[in-house]
Design a protein around this motif. Structure first.
Motif, PDB file in Angstrom:
ATOM      1  N   MET A   1       0.827  -1.197   0.000  1.00  0.00           N
ATOM      2  CA  MET A   1       0.000   0.000   0.000  1.00  0.00           C
ATOM      3  C   MET A   1       0.867   1.255   0.000  1.00  0.00           C
ATOM      4  N   PHE A   2       1.523   1.524   1.148  1.00  0.00           N
ATOM      5  CA  PHE A   2       2.418   2.682   1.261  1.00  0.00           C
ATOM      6  C   PHE A   2       3.725   2.225   1.897  1.00  0.00           C
ATOM      7  N   PRO A   3       4.549   1.503   1.133  1.00  0.00           N
ATOM      8  CA  PRO A   3       5.776   0.939   1.736  1.00  0.00           C
ATOM      9  C   PRO A   3       6.780   1.979   2.188  1.00  0.00           C
ATOM     10  N   ILE A   4       6.783   3.157   1.552  1.00  0.00           N
ATOM     11  CA  ILE A   4       7.733   4.209   1.924  1.00  0.00           C
ATOM     12  C   ILE A   4       6.964   5.347   2.593  1.00  0.00           C
ATOM     13  N   LEU A   5       7.324   5.635   3.841  1.00  0.00           N
ATOM     14  CA  LEU A   5       6.634   6.669   4.600  1.00  0.00           C
ATOM     15  C   LEU A   5       7.043   8.056   4.119  1.00  0.00           C
ATOM     16  N   PHE A   6       8.354   8.305   4.052  1.00  0.00           N
ATOM     17  CA  PHE A   6       8.838   9.568   3.504  1.00  0.00           C
ATOM     18  C   PHE A   6      10.343   9.467   3.250  1.00  0.00           C
ATOM     19  N   HIS A   7      10.847  10.439   2.502  1.00  0.00           N
ATOM     20  CA  HIS A   7      12.280  10.550   2.239  1.00  0.00           C
ATOM     21  C   HIS A   7      12.811  11.763   2.985  1.00  0.00           C
ATOM     22  N   LEU A   8      13.966  11.602   3.598  1.00  0.00           N
ATOM     23  CA  LEU A   8      14.628  12.705   4.285  1.00  0.00           C
ATOM     24  C   LEU A   8      16.048  12.780   3.760  1.00  0.00           C
ATOM     25  N   GLY A   9      16.217  13.565   2.685  1.00  0.00           N
ATOM     26  CA  GLY A   9      17.510  13.595   2.027  1.00  0.00           C
ATOM     27  C   GLY A   9      17.804  12.223   1.447  1.00  0.00           C
ATOM     28  N   PRO A  10      18.976  11.661   1.740  1.00  0.00           N
ATOM     29  CA  PRO A  10      19.308  10.323   1.226  1.00  0.00           C
ATOM     30  C   PRO A  10      18.645   9.196   2.032  1.00  0.00           C
ATOM     31  N   LEU A  11      17.999   9.552   3.146  1.00  0.00           N
ATOM     32  CA  LEU A  11      17.401   8.549   4.028  1.00  0.00           C
ATOM     33  C   LEU A  11      15.969   8.240   3.604  1.00  0.00           C
ATOM     34  N   THR A  12      15.666   6.956   3.473  1.00  0.00           N
ATOM     35  CA  THR A  12      14.311   6.505   3.175  1.00  0.00           C
ATOM     36  C   THR A  12      13.718   5.867   4.429  1.00  0.00           C
ATOM     37  N   VAL A  13      12.634   6.439   4.910  1.00  0.00           N
ATOM     38  CA  VAL A  13      11.954   5.896   6.096  1.00  0.00           C
ATOM     39  C   VAL A  13      10.797   5.040   5.608  1.00  0.00           C
ATOM     40  N   ARG A  14      10.882   3.749   5.879  1.00  0.00           N
ATOM     41  CA  ARG A  14       9.865   2.815   5.421  1.00  0.00           C
ATOM     42  C   ARG A  14       8.774   2.644   6.463  1.00  0.00           C
ATOM     43  N   THR A  15       7.560   2.484   5.985  1.00  0.00           N
ATOM     44  CA  THR A  15       6.398   2.354   6.872  1.00  0.00           C
ATOM     45  C   THR A  15       6.509   1.105   7.734  1.00  0.00           C
ATOM     46  N   TYR A  16       7.078   0.046   7.183  1.00  0.00           N
ATOM     47  CA  TYR A  16       7.249  -1.189   7.945  1.00  0.00           C
ATOM     48  C   TYR A  16       8.054  -0.934   9.217  1.00  0.00           C
ATOM     49  N   GLY A  17       9.194  -0.274   9.064  1.00  0.00           N
ATOM     50  CA  GLY A  17      10.027   0.010  10.227  1.00  0.00           C
ATOM     51  C   GLY A  17       9.344   0.912  11.230  1.00  0.00           C
ATOM     52  N   ALA A  18       8.596   1.902  10.733  1.00  0.00           N
ATOM     53  CA  ALA A  18       7.883   2.812  11.625  1.00  0.00           C
ATOM     54  C   ALA A  18       6.822   2.072  12.434  1.00  0.00           C
ATOM     55  N   MET A  19       6.088   1.163  11.789  1.00  0.00           N
ATOM     56  CA  MET A  19       5.037   0.420  12.495  1.00  0.00           C
ATOM     57  C   MET A  19       5.635  -0.557  13.500  1.00  0.00           C
ATOM     58  N   VAL A  20       6.764  -1.153  13.154  1.00  0.00           N
ATOM     59  CA  VAL A  20       7.428  -2.047  14.112  1.00  0.00           C
ATOM     60  C   VAL A  20       7.885  -1.256  15.336  1.00  0.00           C
ATOM     61  N   ALA A  21       8.398  -0.042  15.119  1.00  0.00           N
ATOM     62  CA  ALA A  21       8.823   0.802  16.238  1.00  0.00           C
ATOM     63  C   ALA A  21       7.633   1.164  17.124  1.00  0.00           C
ATOM     64  N   ILE A  22       6.503   1.519  16.509  1.00  0.00           N
ATOM     65  CA  ILE A  22       5.294   1.838  17.278  1.00  0.00           C
ATOM     66  C   ILE A  22       4.828   0.613  18.056  1.00  0.00           C
ATOM     67  N   ALA A  23       4.903  -0.543  17.432  1.00  0.00           N
ATOM     68  CA  ALA A  23       4.495  -1.783  18.104  1.00  0.00           C
ATOM     69  C   ALA A  23       5.359  -2.047  19.331  1.00  0.00           C
ATOM     70  N   PHE A  24       6.667  -1.858  19.209  1.00  0.00           N
ATOM     71  CA  PHE A  24       7.566  -2.075  20.342  1.00  0.00           C
ATOM     72  C   PHE A  24       7.258  -1.103  21.481  1.00  0.00           C
ATOM     73  N   LEU A  25       7.018   0.155  21.145  1.00  0.00           N
ATOM     74  CA  LEU A  25       6.738   1.154  22.179  1.00  0.00           C
ATOM     75  C   LEU A  25       5.432   0.855  22.902  1.00  0.00           C
ATOM     76  N   ALA A  26       4.393   0.491  22.150  1.00  0.00           N
ATOM     77  CA  ALA A  26       3.103   0.158  22.764  1.00  0.00           C
ATOM     78  C   ALA A  26       3.223  -1.084  23.631  1.00  0.00           C
ATOM     79  N   SER A  27       3.942  -2.079  23.143  1.00  0.00           N
ATOM     80  CA  SER A  27       4.133  -3.310  23.923  1.00  0.00           C
ATOM     81  C   SER A  27       4.897  -3.034  25.208  1.00  0.00           C
ATOM     82  N   LEU A  28       5.922  -2.203  25.100  1.00  0.00           N
ATOM     83  CA  LEU A  28       6.720  -1.878  26.278  1.00  0.00           C
ATOM     84  C   LEU A  28       5.874  -1.184  27.333  1.00  0.00           C
ATOM     85  N   GLN A  29       5.019  -0.272  26.917  1.00  0.00           N
ATOM     86  CA  GLN A  29       4.180   0.436  27.872  1.00  0.00           C
ATOM     87  C   GLN A  29       3.233  -0.520  28.585  1.00  0.00           C
TER      88      GLN A  29
END
Length: 257
Positions: A1-29
């Protein structure tokens, strides 16, 4: 659907990684809330969670590589691109569980009590993390004529483009969130579960995963007796956890007679 969240210069932030990070934070809480309720030290919990994250990612990636070994033989450097998707939950679960048991015993905590604290958080993390799979297009479903089938159109998606597929990632997300809600409700009511909440998680997720595997359209690795590797592990998990429930029930009956 939206595999790439955004580009920041040469850095590509992928939606998969962002959702995994959110999942870890929610689980930790949620795990911190559970640990406080059982008077488990937060310093220990944070150390344990950090260890589980590392070993979980390592185990999940290793099993994914083993299941898709023919591809990674030709593309060895792709093995390190975890942020693009490609994790098998049971690989991470098994390795993290082994290391977690050893570490918990070393620190002098009750393994079953700690496992009960982590079970709802684990199911919550899976429920959120599966949306990362959906956005990346990995773990996609088989073709379906059903009206809620989804079509992936982004060229960066890992799913076949333009084909109506079962949204298996969403099915599993909903199932995991329901499991998380049930486990959390039981956790708050039962202060003497002695591992029962954890084993209920293993049982329910095993059933869910076995069912979802029948709808998966991506490469499931070598098939043994008509079953994919994750189905075999899920079946064993259901049998083991179900047997433990029967043993515990029999012990309770003997205690009351």
């Amino acid at each position: 659907m939206f595999p790439i969240l955004f580009h920041l210069g040469p850095l590509t932030v992928r939606t998969y990684g962002a959702m995994v990070a959110i999942a870890f934070l929610a689980s930790l809480q949620l795990a911190r809330m559970a640990a406080r309720a059982r008077r488990i030290g937060e310093a220990f919990l944070l150390d344990l969670v950090a260890l589980l994250i590392v070993t979980g990612l390592l185990g999940a990636r290793l099993l994914y590589i083993l299941v898709n070994l023919s591809y990674f033989r030709d593309h060895p450097w792709e093995s390190f691109k975890v942020w693009e998707g490609g994790l098998v939950f049971y690989g991470g679960f098994l390795l993290a569980a082994l290391v977690g048991v050893i570490f918990t015993r070393y620190r002098g905590y009750d393994v079953s009590e700690v496992a009960d604290c982590l079970a709802p958080a684990l199911a919550l993390g899976q429920g959120i993390g599966r949306w990362g799979c959906f956005f990346a297009g990995c773990c996609y479903g088989k073709p379906t004529p059903l009206p809620w089938g989804v079509r992936f159109k982004d060229p960066a998606s890992l799913a076949p483009l333009g084909v109506q597929l079962h949204p298996v990632q969403i099915y599993e997300s909903v199932g995991n969130l329901l499991i998380a809600g049930l486990l959390w409700s039981l956790f708050k009511r039962r202060k003497d579960a002695h591992g029962a909440i954890f084993w209920l998680y293993v049982f329910l997720y095993g059933i869910l995963r076995f069912a979802m595997e029948t709808l998966r359209g991506d490469d499931r690795g070598p098939v043994y007796g008509g079953l994919a590797p994750s189905q075999i592990i899920a079946l064993v998990a259901v049998l083991i956890s179900g047997s433990i429930f029967l043993v515990q029930a029999a012990a309770k009956n003997d205690a009351h007679t």
